[in-house]
Design a protein around this motif. Structure first.
Motif, PDB file in Angstrom:
ATOM      1  N   SER A  60     -35.920  28.715  41.119  1.00  0.00           N
ATOM      2  CA  SER A  60     -35.359  28.506  39.783  1.00  0.00           C
ATOM      3  C   SER A  60     -35.124  27.012  39.564  1.00  0.00           C
ATOM      4  CB  SER A  60     -34.035  29.256  39.625  1.00  0.00           C
ATOM      5  OG  SER A  60     -33.387  28.902  38.407  1.00  0.00           O
ATOM      6  N   GLY A  79     -37.926  33.226  39.633  1.00  0.00           N
ATOM      7  CA  GLY A  79     -39.300  33.670  39.717  1.00  0.00           C
ATOM      8  C   GLY A  79     -39.713  33.775  41.171  1.00  0.00           C
ATOM      9  N   GLY A 107     -32.989  34.983  36.273  1.00  0.00           N
ATOM     10  CA  GLY A 107     -34.017  34.064  35.815  1.00  0.00           C
ATOM     11  C   GLY A 107     -34.863  33.466  36.918  1.00  0.00           C
ATOM     12  N   ASP A 167     -36.089  36.761  29.966  1.00  0.00           N
ATOM     13  CA  ASP A 167     -36.185  35.321  29.694  1.00  0.00           C
ATOM     14  C   ASP A 167     -35.503  34.549  30.824  1.00  0.00           C
ATOM     15  OD1 ASP A 167     -36.122  32.727  28.776  1.00  0.00           O
ATOM     16  OD2 ASP A 167     -35.632  33.293  26.717  1.00  0.00           O
ATOM     17  N   PRO A 168     -36.242  33.714  31.561  1.00  0.00           N
ATOM     18  CA  PRO A 168     -35.635  32.955  32.662  1.00  0.00           C
ATOM     19  C   PRO A 168     -34.802  31.769  32.199  1.00  0.00           C
ATOM     20  CG  PRO A 168     -37.944  32.389  32.462  1.00  0.00           C
ATOM     21  CD  PRO A 168     -37.697  33.511  31.488  1.00  0.00           C
ATOM     22  N   LEU A 191     -34.262  38.563  39.315  1.00  0.00           N
ATOM     23  CA  LEU A 191     -35.038  38.547  38.076  1.00  0.00           C
ATOM     24  C   LEU A 191     -34.121  38.411  36.870  1.00  0.00           C
ATOM     25  CD1 LEU A 191     -37.697  41.315  38.816  1.00  0.00           C
ATOM     26  CD2 LEU A 191     -38.153  38.886  38.437  1.00  0.00           C
ATOM     27  N   TRP A 203     -37.827  32.935  46.311  1.00  0.00           N
ATOM     28  CA  TRP A 203     -37.583  32.943  44.871  1.00  0.00           C
ATOM     29  C   TRP A 203     -37.116  31.564  44.442  1.00  0.00           C
ATOM     30  CZ3 TRP A 203     -37.779  37.536  41.742  1.00  0.00           C
ATOM     31  CH2 TRP A 203     -38.236  38.662  42.452  1.00  0.00           C
ATOM     32  N   GLN A 255     -35.585  28.827  30.890  1.00  0.00           N
ATOM     33  CA  GLN A 255     -36.099  27.599  31.481  1.00  0.00           C
ATOM     34  C   GLN A 255     -35.630  26.376  30.694  1.00  0.00           C
ATOM     35  OE1 GLN A 255     -37.878  27.223  34.160  1.00  0.00           O
ATOM     36  NE2 GLN A 255     -38.845  29.164  34.620  1.00  0.00           N
ATOM     37  N   CYS A 300     -45.036  31.519  38.519  1.00  0.00           N
ATOM     38  CA  CYS A 300     -43.861  32.324  38.842  1.00  0.00           C
ATOM     39  C   CYS A 300     -43.290  33.116  37.669  1.00  0.00           C
ATOM     40  CB  CYS A 300     -42.763  31.427  39.413  1.00  0.00           C
ATOM     41  SG  CYS A 300     -43.231  30.582  40.933  1.00  0.00           S
ATOM     42  N   TRP A 301     -43.633  32.724  36.432  1.00  0.00           N
ATOM     43  CA  TRP A 301     -43.087  33.409  35.264  1.00  0.00           C
ATOM     44  C   TRP A 301     -44.193  33.661  34.238  1.00  0.00           C
ATOM     45  CZ3 TRP A 301     -40.456  29.251  37.481  1.00  0.00           C
ATOM     46  CH2 TRP A 301     -39.196  29.550  38.022  1.00  0.00           C
ATOM     47  N   ASN A 302     -44.133  34.805  33.587  1.00  0.00           N
ATOM     48  CA  ASN A 302     -45.107  35.134  32.545  1.00  0.00           C
ATOM     49  C   ASN A 302     -44.546  34.695  31.194  1.00  0.00           C
ATOM     50  OD1 ASN A 302     -46.999  36.194  30.805  1.00  0.00           O
ATOM     51  ND2 ASN A 302     -47.139  38.164  31.846  1.00  0.00           N
ATOM     52  N   LEU A 303     -44.587  33.398  30.930  1.00  0.00           N
ATOM     53  CA  LEU A 303     -44.009  32.872  29.700  1.00  0.00           C
ATOM     54  C   LEU A 303     -44.851  33.208  28.472  1.00  0.00           C
ATOM     55  CD1 LEU A 303     -42.599  29.366  30.692  1.00  0.00           C
ATOM     56  CD2 LEU A 303     -41.431  31.570  30.595  1.00  0.00           C
TER      57      LEU A 303
END
Length: 279
Positions: free
Chosen positions: A132, A123, A121, A230-231, A118, A130, A233, A173-176
């Motif tokens: 990325s 998800g 970055g 923050d992944p 996590l 997982w 992205q 996969c991500w809560n942006l």
């Protein structure tokens, strides 16, 4: 993690790390007292952080000093890179996947691996896969080896051939949205004082060093929470209303604007420390 411990991490990461990594307890109490922490709270937190291996204590007569351990220094340097040097390279259209099958007897290591993924970055595509858009194989390999999980982990690079869009994968996969809301609130909070301080400097006014330190400390302290969620992205996968780019720009501009006065204030506090050479 306690509020006082987070504050100490911020202080060491943004200031003390660049001053040899060690500070007198009295200096820490004076600086953190500006944010409402009592001397007792600072001493207790320093002691706990020393017991956990984040700091190393040194006593000379009646004076106590605390320095960064290698473990803590690594953590702060990794965090600083995420904050000040976020990746900006364009996406090559490929996805990087990590899968694992870790025995129940090692579930504590599985939890640690998830936390580290996590932080990098990644998800969660599903329970044990997982994903990325960044090629983080080197970072993953380092973590897997540190946790002694190499026999249980596989890493793949692939192209997405269906049956949803890349944007839908990101949304799954991500809560942006939550992160974008955070960045929007950050901009609303710090844009007005940044514009004010910038205008004052352009007009030839002087800023109070202590004021600069307090504002810069809180800027970093609040922003520090974003790199851990923050992944990072690629821009190609972010929504059109993404506020992260402006938040990053604002943070760096404001941090630099306050730097000279804030650093001078910290130097003035450190100058009061007893002059005892390190061993």
């Amino acid at each position: 993690m306690s509020h006082s411990q987070e504050m100490i991490f911020t202080l060491y990461g943004d200031y003390i790390r660049h001053r040899g990594g060690e500070a007198w307890t009295g200096s820490l109490i004076e600086l953190l007292g500006l944010f409402g922490l009592s001397g007792q709270a600072v001493r207790s937190t320093l002691s706990r952080m020393s017991q956990k291996g984040w700091l190393e204590s040194r006593k000379v007569g009646r004076y106590s000093f605390y320095s960064l351990t290698p473990k803590c220094l690594q953590l702060l340097e990794e965090g600083a890179r995420r904050i000040f040097q976020p990746r900006r390279d364009p996406w090559d259209g490929r996805w990087h996947l990590l899968t694992y099958s870790i025995p129940e007897s090692k579930r504590h290591l599985r939890r640690r691996l998830r936390r580290r993924l996590l932080w990098l970055g990644f998800g969660a595509l599903n329970q044990a896969t997982w994903i990325s858009p960044r090629d983080l194989r080197a970072e993953v390999e380092q973590i897997v080896d540190a946790l002694h999980l190499r026999p249980y982990v596989e890493f793949f690079t692939a192209e997405h051939r269906g049956f949803t869009s890349d944007e839908e994968i990101v949304a799954r996969c991500w809560n942006l949205k939550r992160l974008n809301d955070y960045y929007t609130a950050f901009i609303a909070r710090y844009e007005p004082p940044f514009q004010e301080h910038q205008a004052r400097l352009m007009a030839g006014d002087s800023l109070d060093p202590q004021e600069c330190f307090v504002q810069r400390f809180m800027l970093v302290h609040e922003y520090r929470s974003s790199p851990y969620v923050d992944p990072n992205q690629p821009l190609e996968l972010l929504p059109d209303d993404w506020a992260g780019e402006r938040a990053i720009q604002l943070f760096q501009q404001y941090h630099n604007l306050l730097a000279e006065k804030a650093e001078a204030f910290v130097d003035s506090v450190f100058a009061k420390a007893p002059q005892i050479s390190s061993q």
